[in-house]
Design a protein around this motif. Structure first.
Motif, PDB file in Angstrom:
ATOM      1  N   GLN A 104       0.964  -1.250   0.038  1.00  0.00           N
ATOM      2  CA  GLN A 104      -0.029  -0.047   0.031  1.00  0.00           C
ATOM      3  C   GLN A 104       1.065   1.350  -0.087  1.00  0.00           C
ATOM      4  O   GLN A 104       2.042   1.187   0.300  1.00  0.00           O
ATOM      5  CB  GLN A 104      -0.796   0.065   1.153  1.00  0.00           C
ATOM      6  CG  GLN A 104      -1.950  -1.176   1.390  1.00  0.00           C
ATOM      7  CD  GLN A 104      -2.867  -1.150   0.276  1.00  0.00           C
ATOM      8  OE1 GLN A 104      -3.406   0.024  -0.160  1.00  0.00           O
ATOM      9  NE2 GLN A 104      -3.382  -2.254  -0.305  1.00  0.00           N
ATOM     10  N   PRO A 105       0.441   2.517  -0.439  1.00  0.00           N
ATOM     11  CA  PRO A 105       1.200   3.441  -0.633  1.00  0.00           C
ATOM     12  C   PRO A 105       1.608   4.083   1.120  1.00  0.00           C
ATOM     13  O   PRO A 105       0.911   3.682   1.929  1.00  0.00           O
ATOM     14  CB  PRO A 105       0.254   4.477  -1.130  1.00  0.00           C
ATOM     15  CG  PRO A 105      -0.724   3.551  -2.124  1.00  0.00           C
ATOM     16  CD  PRO A 105      -0.902   2.429  -1.140  1.00  0.00           C
ATOM     17  N   ASP A 106       2.396   4.726   1.139  1.00  0.00           N
ATOM     18  CA  ASP A 106       2.718   5.453   2.388  1.00  0.00           C
ATOM     19  C   ASP A 106       1.610   6.205   2.939  1.00  0.00           C
ATOM     20  O   ASP A 106       0.875   6.878   2.176  1.00  0.00           O
ATOM     21  CB  ASP A 106       3.867   6.200   2.588  1.00  0.00           C
ATOM     22  CG  ASP A 106       5.097   5.626   2.294  1.00  0.00           C
ATOM     23  OD1 ASP A 106       5.055   4.414   2.273  1.00  0.00           O
ATOM     24  OD2 ASP A 106       6.190   6.198   1.560  1.00  0.00           O
ATOM     25  N   LYS A 107       1.280   6.095   4.204  1.00  0.00           N
ATOM     26  CA  LYS A 107       0.073   6.571   4.835  1.00  0.00           C
ATOM     27  C   LYS A 107      -1.098   6.395   4.350  1.00  0.00           C
ATOM     28  O   LYS A 107      -2.329   7.232   4.467  1.00  0.00           O
ATOM     29  CB  LYS A 107       0.393   8.073   4.882  1.00  0.00           C
ATOM     30  CG  LYS A 107       1.692   8.669   5.700  1.00  0.00           C
ATOM     31  CD  LYS A 107       1.668  10.028   5.768  1.00  0.00           C
ATOM     32  CE  LYS A 107       3.068  10.667   6.057  1.00  0.00           C
ATOM     33  NZ  LYS A 107       3.223  12.141   6.305  1.00  0.00           N
ATOM     34  N   ALA A 108      -1.254   5.245   3.824  1.00  0.00           N
ATOM     35  CA  ALA A 108      -2.660   4.816   2.965  1.00  0.00           C
ATOM     36  C   ALA A 108      -3.704   4.537   4.220  1.00  0.00           C
ATOM     37  O   ALA A 108      -3.375   4.133   5.394  1.00  0.00           O
ATOM     38  CB  ALA A 108      -2.536   3.412   2.333  1.00  0.00           C
ATOM     39  N   LYS A 109      -5.017   4.805   3.899  1.00  0.00           N
ATOM     40  CA  LYS A 109      -6.096   4.704   4.850  1.00  0.00           C
ATOM     41  C   LYS A 109      -7.012   3.606   4.602  1.00  0.00           C
ATOM     42  O   LYS A 109      -7.069   3.054   3.265  1.00  0.00           O
ATOM     43  CB  LYS A 109      -6.870   5.888   4.945  1.00  0.00           C
ATOM     44  CG  LYS A 109      -6.236   7.358   5.279  1.00  0.00           C
ATOM     45  CD  LYS A 109      -5.684   7.089   6.752  1.00  0.00           C
ATOM     46  CE  LYS A 109      -5.084   8.547   7.184  1.00  0.00           C
ATOM     47  NZ  LYS A 109      -3.869   8.755   6.358  1.00  0.00           N
ATOM     48  N   GLU A 110      -7.566   2.915   5.335  1.00  0.00           N
ATOM     49  CA  GLU A 110      -8.487   1.918   5.081  1.00  0.00           C
ATOM     50  C   GLU A 110      -9.804   2.524   5.349  1.00  0.00           C
ATOM     51  O   GLU A 110      -9.929   3.412   6.162  1.00  0.00           O
ATOM     52  CB  GLU A 110      -8.278   0.551   5.908  1.00  0.00           C
ATOM     53  CG  GLU A 110      -8.313   0.681   7.626  1.00  0.00           C
ATOM     54  CD  GLU A 110      -9.780   0.544   8.014  1.00  0.00           C
ATOM     55  OE1 GLU A 110     -10.705   0.168   7.241  1.00  0.00           O
ATOM     56  OE2 GLU A 110      -9.838   0.701   9.110  1.00  0.00           O
ATOM     57  N   TYR A 111     -10.616   2.016   4.468  1.00  0.00           N
ATOM     58  CA  TYR A 111     -12.248   2.458   4.773  1.00  0.00           C
ATOM     59  C   TYR A 111     -13.153   1.225   4.601  1.00  0.00           C
ATOM     60  O   TYR A 111     -14.286   1.223   3.747  1.00  0.00           O
ATOM     61  CB  TYR A 111     -12.480   3.553   3.535  1.00  0.00           C
ATOM     62  CG  TYR A 111     -11.842   4.842   3.372  1.00  0.00           C
ATOM     63  CD1 TYR A 111     -12.069   5.752   4.100  1.00  0.00           C
ATOM     64  CD2 TYR A 111     -10.640   4.781   2.761  1.00  0.00           C
ATOM     65  CE1 TYR A 111     -11.199   7.038   4.250  1.00  0.00           C
ATOM     66  CE2 TYR A 111      -9.649   5.948   3.022  1.00  0.00           C
ATOM     67  CZ  TYR A 111     -10.150   6.990   3.454  1.00  0.00           C
ATOM     68  OH  TYR A 111      -9.295   8.248   3.649  1.00  0.00           O
ATOM     69  N   ARG A 112     -13.056   0.431   5.528  1.00  0.00           N
ATOM     70  CA  ARG A 112     -13.950  -0.814   5.633  1.00  0.00           C
ATOM     71  C   ARG A 112     -15.419  -0.356   6.240  1.00  0.00           C
ATOM     72  O   ARG A 112     -16.062  -0.878   5.755  1.00  0.00           O
ATOM     73  CB  ARG A 112     -13.266  -2.075   6.320  1.00  0.00           C
ATOM     74  CG  ARG A 112     -12.012  -2.286   5.316  1.00  0.00           C
ATOM     75  CD  ARG A 112     -11.341  -3.527   6.098  1.00  0.00           C
ATOM     76  NE  ARG A 112      -9.935  -3.910   5.552  1.00  0.00           N
ATOM     77  CZ  ARG A 112      -9.164  -4.730   6.083  1.00  0.00           C
ATOM     78  NH1 ARG A 112      -9.248  -5.322   7.436  1.00  0.00           N
ATOM     79  NH2 ARG A 112      -8.007  -4.994   5.388  1.00  0.00           N
ATOM     80  N   VAL A 113     -15.365   0.150   7.276  1.00  0.00           N
ATOM     81  CA  VAL A 113     -16.449   0.604   8.163  1.00  0.00           C
ATOM     82  C   VAL A 113     -16.536   2.199   8.451  1.00  0.00           C
ATOM     83  O   VAL A 113     -16.050   2.822   9.467  1.00  0.00           O
ATOM     84  CB  VAL A 113     -16.516  -0.180   9.373  1.00  0.00           C
ATOM     85  CG1 VAL A 113     -17.934   0.054   9.772  1.00  0.00           C
ATOM     86  CG2 VAL A 113     -16.473  -1.207   8.974  1.00  0.00           C
ATOM     87  N   PRO A 114     -16.468   3.229   7.225  1.00  0.00           N
ATOM     88  CA  PRO A 114     -16.432   4.537   7.315  1.00  0.00           C
ATOM     89  C   PRO A 114     -17.800   5.148   7.732  1.00  0.00           C
ATOM     90  O   PRO A 114     -17.876   6.497   7.108  1.00  0.00           O
ATOM     91  CB  PRO A 114     -15.793   5.005   6.065  1.00  0.00           C
ATOM     92  CG  PRO A 114     -16.430   3.834   5.000  1.00  0.00           C
ATOM     93  CD  PRO A 114     -16.663   2.582   5.955  1.00  0.00           C
ATOM     94  N   VAL A 115     -18.782   4.374   8.376  1.00  0.00           N
ATOM     95  CA  VAL A 115     -20.139   4.997   8.096  1.00  0.00           C
ATOM     96  C   VAL A 115     -20.310   6.438   9.165  1.00  0.00           C
ATOM     97  O   VAL A 115     -20.263   7.190   8.794  1.00  0.00           O
ATOM     98  CB  VAL A 115     -21.191   3.734   8.561  1.00  0.00           C
ATOM     99  CG1 VAL A 115     -22.640   4.828   8.790  1.00  0.00           C
ATOM    100  CG2 VAL A 115     -21.123   2.783   7.790  1.00  0.00           C
ATOM    101  N   LEU A 116     -20.002   6.253  10.309  1.00  0.00           N
ATOM    102  CA  LEU A 116     -20.147   7.431  11.168  1.00  0.00           C
ATOM    103  C   LEU A 116     -18.923   8.453  11.202  1.00  0.00           C
ATOM    104  O   LEU A 116     -19.333   9.496  11.001  1.00  0.00           O
ATOM    105  CB  LEU A 116     -20.060   6.742  12.698  1.00  0.00           C
ATOM    106  CG  LEU A 116     -21.305   5.768  13.182  1.00  0.00           C
ATOM    107  CD1 LEU A 116     -20.907   5.117  14.254  1.00  0.00           C
ATOM    108  CD2 LEU A 116     -22.559   6.325  12.807  1.00  0.00           C
ATOM    109  N   SER A 117     -17.785   7.856  11.014  1.00  0.00           N
ATOM    110  CA  SER A 117     -16.641   8.960  10.645  1.00  0.00           C
ATOM    111  C   SER A 117     -16.793   9.690   9.441  1.00  0.00           C
ATOM    112  O   SER A 117     -16.476  10.897   9.409  1.00  0.00           O
ATOM    113  CB  SER A 117     -15.317   8.337  11.008  1.00  0.00           C
ATOM    114  OG  SER A 117     -15.185   7.164  10.041  1.00  0.00           O
ATOM    115  N   GLY A 118     -17.279   9.106   8.370  1.00  0.00           N
ATOM    116  CA  GLY A 118     -17.368   9.684   7.275  1.00  0.00           C
ATOM    117  C   GLY A 118     -18.352  10.719   7.497  1.00  0.00           C
ATOM    118  O   GLY A 118     -18.319  11.774   6.783  1.00  0.00           O
TER     119      GLY A 118
END
Length: 699
Positions: A578-592
């Protein structure tokens, strides 16, 4: 006295049936030749149940142990040792048992009858409102009264719905006790224009005998249900562990990178690898390194230490494997979700929805990565969840209540000592215990909360005594960051702000520096003269005298809280492709959702807090007091974290505000759960068998 135990079943093709496995009663001769020693069940003039405590039309008993049923009995059960009701006019039912003689002073006997089936025609067809059901209990313990009350409420609601086609509104029972004999008056009120019904309740225990036209489960199914009831906690935990594990590992493990604070844990473990990579990705293994000094106190250290011990026990190389830290975090999350689901005062089928609501917070992409990390926010998240589940269990009786107290102590110590900014959780948790004790009406209401409070204070003191108490060594560092990264930020009147802080003008060159920068202010020759001005007291004086600037800083803090995800910290392991500082978005419901509101700052945070606070107060006023206390406790934690981290830290605002966002969203989740239906005043199942119960229907 009459003891009835059985299961209420609904007819598959006809009216509902009531099955009672045993009947124990004392005689009360009251005219018309009524004698104790046998049970009569049939339809009186209005079709109501008859317990044969007095003569009534359509309900007569003979001393020979046989019961005569009169009325429109249409259903039939035929079998050895059973009461048999046949015919449309009148019928005689004989039990294969010994005869008993009745007397006014009550001589008890046992009718050797396996089952009594009362056809649906015996249910009142009037469905009049309002109705009252009186339940008399010879109670040697309070648990007996609670169990009798619950059984009565369950049957009344079931009969009402199936016979009359209406739902009823729950109403608390009034208890009148006199020297161990209690009377519970159930006021049954309709919902809208619905009617109400009163009936005799047996109470669920064993599977009924197979009856023609009745919905009956096989014995092995009943046995399986009994086993599931006893192991349901373990089963629920296993299910949540699978869900959390899949969330963590599929398709690859996720965590959150070290922002540079991890050395404080690694030094105490002898694992401070100087070549470690920060922020770009998650370093999953830390090898032994030369020791270094650190007196930082955090409950995360104990999680890391357990992970090191497990790794050695499994035969792995010496060092810290973050996969083991993540596994411990998954266990804590699954345990917290299990406790919360079983403790929630909502109807069983709604616990699935309630668990999903709480899981949306725990598994959110903004929070879940911290459970596989060297930094300490994950300990705070798991501790708060466990503490909330324990608070909900404090409404129970017996050992379950003590278990809840233990969960509060474990979760509270874990959350309070996660980092120095979470120490403010301790007084709020003590206040929550005090409120729960004040709202409790039980005689020994102070015992468990008192023991829990002592455990929380003692555990916190013991943990803080292992190092720098409250991490005082970082007070000057935090004040430095608050001044040169927040107050004096170069975007406002810099010289005036420096003058108001009592600092020289040339200190403006240190704007944006940190304590560990190459050329920080504490290396300036004039720094010792002004060192006393780099303090929390000086900062507080500035905030009090500059309300507009303080409001601006708080607005930025609220924006950081709603953002939720630090941009400089990756979620994937180094070397994962993965790229450096890559984020995961598997459960981004509330924080999104909160991320979209982040630019609004306080204009979005304050309405959210007010809404959650109103729902918490609403829960308190609507007899959902345990949920209301939990909601308000979490809300105060979230609100308190914003000024604490925003005004006193100064740097890495998004990371330092993640606990505030977590507490706010968890409070919102419990506030939403408070809207789910429940049985008002639902008591806990007692651990011992109840004493003799008598369920009577007043004429």
């Amino acid at each position: 006295m009459v003891t009835t135990r059985g299961i209420f079943w609904l007819s598959r093709y006809g009216p509902p049936l009531m099955v009672a496995e045993t009947v124990i009663f004392a005689g009360s001769a009251a005219g018309a030749g009524v004698a104790a020693g046998s049970l009569a069940a049939g339809s009186a003039g209005s079709g109501s149940f008859c317990a044969c405590s007095a003569a009534a039309a359509g309900c007569a008993v003979t001393p020979a142990g046989s019961a005569t049923l009169a009325g429109s009995a249409t259903s039939a059960v035929v079998g050895s040792g059973l009461v048999t009701a046949t015919g449309s006019g009148s019928a005689t039912a004989t039990g294969a048992g010994s005869a008993g003689s009745g007397s006014a002073d009550g001589v008890s006997t046992v009718a050797d009858v396996d089952s009594v089936v009362v056809p649906g025609a015996a249910i009142s067809s009037a469905c009049a409102v309002p109705a009252r059901v009186a339940v008399s209990v010879s109670a040697d313990t309070k648990a007996t009264v609670l169990r009798a009350r619950r059984r009565a409420e369950l049957l009344i609601k079931a009969l009402m719905w199936k016979k009359c086609g209406h739902k009823i509104t729950d109403a608390p029972a009034k208890t009148h006790c006199d020297t161990g004999n209690c009377r519970l008056d159930h006021e049954v009120r309709p919902r809208g224009n619905a009617a109400a019904f009163t009936g005799e309740y047996p109470g669920p225990r064993r599977a009924p005998v197979q009856a023609r036209g009745a919905l009956v489960f096989a014995p092995w199914v009943v046995t399986l249900l009994r086993v599931w009831k006893r192991v349901s906690f373990v089963g629920t935990f296993a299910l949540w562990l699978v869900v959390v594990g899949v969330r963590w590992l599929v398709p690859r493990p996720v965590g959150i990178a070290d922002n540079g604070d991890g050395w404080r844990m690694l030094c105490k473990l002898g694992l401070n690898d100087r070549a470690r990579v920060s922020e770009m990705g998650v370093q999953l293994f830390y090898a032994p390194a030369p020791p270094c000094g650190s007196t930082y106190v955090s409950s995360q250290f104990w999680i890391d230490r357990v992970a090191v011990s497990i790794g050695q026990w499994l035969g792995g190389p010496p060092g810290l494997n973050l996969k083991l830290v993540g596994a411990i975090g998954c266990v804590l999350v699954a345990l917290g979700l299990t406790v919360v689901v079983h403790a929630l005062p909502v109807r069983p089928w709604y616990r699935v929805a309630a668990g999903a609501i709480v899981a949306l917070v725990m598994l959110d992409s903004a929070f879940f990565g911290y459970f596989t990390s060297i930094i300490s926010e994950g300990a705070a998240f798991a501790g708060l969840l466990l503490a909330c589940g324990g608070l909900l269990l404090l409404r129970r009786d017996g050992l379950t209540r003590w278990f809840g107290g233990g969960v509060v102590v474990a979760g509270g110590v874990l959350a309070v000592n996660a980092k120095s900014q979470t120490l403010m959780v301790l007084p709020l948790l003590l206040v929550a215990l005090l409120v729960l004790a004040l709202l409790d009406k039980r005689r020994a209401r102070w015992v468990v909360p008192g023991v829990v409070a002592v455990g929380l204070v003692a555990g916190t003191y013991a943990l803080q005594s292992t190092g720098d108490f409250a991490n005082e060594e970082y007070r000057e560092i935090n004040a430095y960051h608050a001044i040169f990264n927040s107050i004096v930020d170069g975007k406002h009147d810099t010289q005036r702000d420096l003058a108001d802080l009592g600092l020289p003008p040339h200190f403006a060159q240190y704007i944006g520096t940190t304590w560990w920068s190459q050329k920080p202010a504490h290396t300036d020759p004039d720094y010792p003269r002004y060192q006393s001005r780099i303090s929390n007291e000086n900062i507080i004086d500035y905030y009090l005298s500059h309300p507009v600037r303080t409001a601006q800083i708080l607005d930025q803090a609220a924006s950081d809280m709603l953002t939720g995800r630090p941009e400089n910290m990756g979620n994937f392991a180094l070397g994962a492709g993965q790229p450096d500082k890559a984020k995961e978005y598997r459960v981004p419901v509330l924080s999104g959702i909160t991320g979209l509101l982040a630019p609004a700052g306080l204009f979005a945070a304050v309405p959210l807090w007010l809404l959650v606070g109103w729902m918490g107060v609403r829960a308190l006023r609507r007899d959902r007091r345990d949920l209301g206390v939990v909601v308000l406790f979490l809300l105060l934690v979230g609100i308190g974290q914003v000024p604490l981290a925003g005004l006193a830290e100064g740097i890495e605002g998004v990371k330092h505000q993640v606990i505030a966002l977590f507490a706010t969203l968890l409070a919102a989740a419990f506030a939403a759960i408070s809207l789910l239906p429940t049985r008002r005043g639902e008591p806990e199942e007692p651990e011992r068998e109840p004493a003799t119960e008598q369920f009577a229907i007043p004429a």
